[in-house]
Design a protein around this motif. Structure first.
Motif, short mmCIF file in Angstrom:
data_model
loop_
_atom_site.label_atom_id
_atom_site.label_comp_id
_atom_site.label_asym_id
_atom_site.label_seq_id
_atom_site.Cartn_x
_atom_site.Cartn_y
_atom_site.Cartn_z
N ILE A 27 0.83 -1.12 0.04
CA ILE A 27 0.01 -0.11 -0.19
C ILE A 27 0.96 1.30 0.02
O ILE A 27 1.75 1.41 0.85
N HIS A 30 -3.90 6.21 -0.09
CA HIS A 30 -5.22 6.11 -0.48
C HIS A 30 -5.85 7.06 -1.52
O HIS A 30 -5.21 8.52 -1.48
N ASN A 31 -6.67 6.85 -2.44
CA ASN A 31 -7.24 7.87 -3.50
C ASN A 31 -8.30 8.73 -2.72
O ASN A 31 -8.72 8.55 -1.67
N GLU A 32 -8.94 9.57 -3.47
CA GLU A 32 -9.92 10.63 -2.83
C GLU A 32 -10.93 9.86 -2.27
O GLU A 32 -11.85 10.65 -1.86
N PHE A 33 -11.23 8.64 -2.69
CA PHE A 33 -12.56 7.77 -2.00
C PHE A 33 -12.24 7.18 -0.79
O PHE A 33 -12.86 6.39 -0.42
N GLY A 34 -10.80 7.07 -0.41
CA GLY A 34 -10.42 6.40 0.72
C GLY A 34 -9.96 4.92 0.36
O GLY A 34 -9.70 4.17 1.26
N TYR A 35 -9.79 4.49 -0.82
CA TYR A 35 -9.31 3.35 -1.16
C TYR A 35 -7.89 3.12 -1.37
O TYR A 35 -7.15 4.20 -1.65
N PRO A 36 -7.33 1.90 -1.03
CA PRO A 36 -5.99 1.91 -0.93
C PRO A 36 -5.31 1.79 -2.30
O PRO A 36 -5.90 1.39 -2.90
N ILE A 37 -4.19 2.55 -2.58
CA ILE A 37 -3.38 2.36 -3.85
C ILE A 37 -2.40 1.58 -3.51
O ILE A 37 -1.56 1.65 -2.46
N SER A 127 -11.68 -8.71 -5.51
CA SER A 127 -11.83 -8.09 -4.06
C SER A 127 -12.17 -9.08 -2.95
O SER A 127 -12.24 -8.46 -1.64
#
Length: 180
Positions: A27, A30-37, A127
């Motif tokens: 990891i 996190h993106n702008e939606f809170g999902y991990p990158i 997922s």
């Protein structure tokens, strides 16, 4: 191309995974939606699959097919009567279909994308990490077309292998309903 094939056990006669898709993942934020990158490290064939699947790189497909046909070798020509893609969770995806079509040409076998159909909608399984949840989601998801499959030696093709739940569900239907 460097492959790390592994036999996989199941209710089929023989199963092979050419390599793991992802060999490392971290990891990185996190993106702008809170999902991990994630920063992923892929195997060589995993990178080709990524390029074909998400970047529509047709040269990557050619390399995947060449590596697969070369690995399975001339001994596989005439070994399969029918090559069938596992229907995807997202019906707009054609990755597995394109791989199966190319393998059918390479192995001089018939191809069918109607012999195994997905009759139950499922979310994408990438997922879902729990194998039991994956298995439950796939229960009753497939239907085999007996007229196309009966008595045939079938090669089922999927693009990714994680727990084997999809392959188990599809193989069970192809053998039990389709009499492969």
């Amino acid at each position: 191309m460097q492959l790390h094939p592994q036999g996989i056990n199941g209710q089929w006669a023989a199963g092979i995974v050419l390599d793991w898709h992802t060999v490392g993942s971290q990891i990185v934020g996190h993106n702008e939606f809170g999902y991990p990158i994630f920063d992923n490290t892929r195997s060589e064939i995993g990178e080709l699959l990524y390029r074909f699947k998400y970047k529509n790189d047709q040269t990557a497909l050619d390399k995947i097919l060449k590596a697969t046909i070369q690995y399975l070798g001339d001994k596989s020509k005439g070994k399969f009567d029918l090559i069938v893609p596992i229907p995807p969770s997202n019906p707009t995806r054609v990755v597995t279909k394109k791989i199966a079509q190319g393998l059918a040409i390479g192995f001089a076998a018939k191809f069918s994308d109607t012999a195994l159909q997905k009759i139950k909608s499922t979310s994408e399984l990438k997922s879902v990490t729990d194998p039991e949840i994956r298995k439950a989601m796939l229960s009753g998801a497939f239907l085999a077309e007996k007229n196309e499959i009966k008595g045939k030696r079938v090669l089922l093709v999927d693009d990714l292998y994680r727990s084997g739940a999809t392959l188990e569900a599809a193989a069970e239907v192809v053998m039990a309903q389709g009499n492969a």
